[in-house]
Write a protein that holds these residues in place. Structure first.
Motif, mmCIF file in Angstrom:
data_model
loop_
_atom_site.group_PDB
_atom_site.id
_atom_site.type_symbol
_atom_site.label_atom_id
_atom_site.label_comp_id
_atom_site.label_asym_id
_atom_site.label_seq_id
_atom_site.Cartn_x
_atom_site.Cartn_y
_atom_site.Cartn_z
ATOM 1 N N PHE A 86 -2.294 -7.460 -4.781
ATOM 2 C CA PHE A 86 -2.539 -6.807 -3.497
ATOM 3 C C PHE A 86 -2.382 -7.827 -2.372
ATOM 4 C CE2 PHE A 86 -4.867 -4.267 -6.597
ATOM 5 C CZ PHE A 86 -4.619 -2.965 -6.185
ATOM 6 N N ARG A 87 -1.412 -8.684 -2.485
ATOM 7 C CA ARG A 87 -1.215 -9.739 -1.492
ATOM 8 C C ARG A 87 -0.840 -9.134 -0.139
ATOM 9 N NH1 ARG A 87 2.745 -13.046 -5.571
ATOM 10 N NH2 ARG A 87 1.167 -13.557 -7.154
ATOM 11 N N SER A 88 -1.618 -9.480 0.888
ATOM 12 C CA SER A 88 -1.404 -8.997 2.263
ATOM 13 C C SER A 88 -1.449 -7.470 2.360
ATOM 14 C CB SER A 88 -0.065 -9.509 2.824
ATOM 15 O OG SER A 88 -0.049 -10.921 2.871
ATOM 16 N N ALA A 89 -2.094 -6.823 1.407
ATOM 17 C CA ALA A 89 -2.223 -5.365 1.441
ATOM 18 C C ALA A 89 -3.381 -4.957 2.345
ATOM 19 C CB ALA A 89 -2.457 -4.821 0.034
ATOM 20 N N ASN A 90 -3.285 -3.760 2.898
ATOM 21 C CA ASN A 90 -4.344 -3.229 3.739
ATOM 22 C C ASN A 90 -5.175 -2.236 2.926
ATOM 23 O OD1 ASN A 90 -6.026 -2.212 5.692
ATOM 24 N ND2 ASN A 90 -4.416 -1.590 7.100
ATOM 25 N N LEU A 91 -6.388 -2.642 2.564
ATOM 26 C CA LEU A 91 -7.295 -1.808 1.784
ATOM 27 C C LEU A 91 -8.542 -1.468 2.597
ATOM 28 C CD1 LEU A 91 -6.681 -4.016 -1.243
ATOM 29 C CD2 LEU A 91 -6.683 -1.555 -1.576
ATOM 30 N N MET A 92 -8.421 -1.476 3.907
ATOM 31 C CA MET A 92 -9.565 -1.219 4.772
ATOM 32 C C MET A 92 -10.150 0.164 4.483
ATOM 33 S SD MET A 92 -9.717 -1.537 8.908
ATOM 34 C CE MET A 92 -11.268 -1.456 9.782
ATOM 35 N N SER A 93 -11.434 0.211 4.175
ATOM 36 C CA SER A 93 -12.177 1.443 3.883
ATOM 37 C C SER A 93 -11.726 2.136 2.602
ATOM 38 C CB SER A 93 -12.096 2.428 5.061
ATOM 39 O OG SER A 93 -12.679 1.874 6.216
ATOM 40 N N ALA A 94 -10.975 1.452 1.752
ATOM 41 C CA ALA A 94 -10.542 2.044 0.482
ATOM 42 C C ALA A 94 -11.736 2.182 -0.465
ATOM 43 C CB ALA A 94 -9.458 1.192 -0.159
ATOM 44 N N ASP A 95 -11.598 3.060 -1.432
ATOM 45 C CA ASP A 95 -12.640 3.300 -2.427
ATOM 46 C C ASP A 95 -12.273 2.568 -3.718
ATOM 47 O OD1 ASP A 95 -14.486 4.220 -4.253
ATOM 48 O OD2 ASP A 95 -14.305 6.329 -3.699
ATOM 49 N N LEU A 96 -12.999 1.496 -4.013
ATOM 50 C CA LEU A 96 -12.749 0.677 -5.202
ATOM 51 C C LEU A 96 -13.954 0.690 -6.134
ATOM 52 C CD1 LEU A 96 -11.191 -2.297 -3.246
ATOM 53 C CD2 LEU A 96 -9.962 -1.019 -4.996
ATOM 54 N N ASN A 101 -6.653 -7.113 3.424
ATOM 55 C CA ASN A 101 -7.703 -6.602 4.301
ATOM 56 C C ASN A 101 -8.604 -5.674 3.486
ATOM 57 O OD1 ASN A 101 -9.342 -5.449 6.216
ATOM 58 N ND2 ASN A 101 -7.699 -4.786 7.575
ATOM 59 N N LEU A 102 -9.800 -6.155 3.167
ATOM 60 C CA LEU A 102 -10.760 -5.387 2.382
ATOM 61 C C LEU A 102 -11.969 -4.986 3.224
ATOM 62 C CD1 LEU A 102 -10.543 -7.628 -0.772
ATOM 63 C CD2 LEU A 102 -10.103 -5.174 -0.804
ATOM 64 N N MET A 103 -11.820 -5.030 4.542
ATOM 65 C CA MET A 103 -12.929 -4.724 5.429
ATOM 66 C C MET A 103 -13.414 -3.288 5.244
ATOM 67 S SD MET A 103 -11.525 -6.624 8.892
ATOM 68 C CE MET A 103 -12.902 -6.072 9.884
#
Length: 258
Positions: A183-193, A207-209
């Motif tokens: 997930f290099r340089s991926a945008n995961l902002m507000s994602a459900d993990l 971005n895991l914010m």
């Protein structure tokens, strides 16, 4: 006065919550035994013939259970198509539109999905080990999906804050297998993990914010220069050596160290 205010707040929550739940819980009330979700209206030969004729619009088609592995669908339109249990292993799906498509238990092992657009797609329990989602836009449900070694570099899996007509749309990777995924340089902002198995995954510069990773397994995961402000790590498993990279996360004190 205070009681009336509390009542209004409670009523507002009740009105908003169902819309948010409906956003991606589209399986509720759907009869998956219906022909449109369990059978195919075309054969592989029909699909190959369409591709040879330059026809790449499969929107709304039922292609459930077909073996379409190895075919080149670059730039095709599968909007609202049904591809449940369809085999697409090794297929080329670069730039394909999968908005509102159904891929329940589909097999995309080793497929190329660079730049794919999958908004409100239903991909629960999909198998896409080693698939390449580089640069993709994914705001769909991948709960329970197997994505070992998959590439999501530069992909956008964040919540869609502009279109709220269907509620909050984001990538849902709840209980997904993400071991060794990138997930290099991926945008995961507000994602459900939540409860994702992401041991050895690479989140460098991601971005895991505000993402929710409660109960997730991040043992051996890499967070070099990742943005982790308000990432929820309640009961997540992390390496003690990753604490510095995760110092701005929520509930870091509740994470379990390895």
């Amino acid at each position: 006065m205070k009681k009336r205010l509390l009542a209004r707040v409670a009523l507002g929550a009740l009105l908003v919550l169902p819309a948010a739940l409906r956003a991606q819980d589209m399986l509720q009330g759907v009869d998956l035994s219906q022909p449109s979700y369990s059978q195919s209206e075309m054969s592989r030969a029909d699909v190959e013939g369409a591709l040879k004729a330059g026809k790449r619009d499969f929107s709304g088609k039922s292609l459930n259970g077909l073996d379409l592995s190895g075919l080149d669908f670059s730039g095709a339109n599968f909007r609202a198509a049904r591809l449940n249990k369809t085999r697409l292993s090794g297929a080329v799906l670069d730039g394909v539109i999968l908005d509102q498509a159904w891929l329940l238990q589909a097999d995309l092992t080793g497929a190329s999905l660079k730049g794919v657009h999958a908004f409100a797609a239903q991909m629960q329990k999909m198998r896409a080990d080693g698939a390449d989602f580089t640069g993709a836009r994914v705001a769909g449900d991948l709960s329970g999906a197997s994505l070992r070694g998959a590439k999501f570099n530069d992909a956008n899996l964040s919540a869609d804050m502009k279109n709220q007509s269907m509620g909050l749309m984001r990538a849902v990777l709840r209980s997904a297998v993400l071991e060794g995924a990138q997930f290099r340089s991926a945008n995961l902002m507000s994602a459900d993990l939540r409860f994702a198995r992401a041991s050895g995954a690479d989140f460098s510069r991601a971005n895991l914010m505000n993402a929710d990773a409660s109960g997730a397994d991040f043992v051996g995961a890499v967070f070099t220069k990742a943005m982790t402000k308000d990432l929820d790590l309640d009961s997540a498993q992390i390496d003690a050596s990753a604490e510095q990279a995760l110092e701005s996360a929520q509930h870091l004190d509740r994470a379990r160290r390895q």
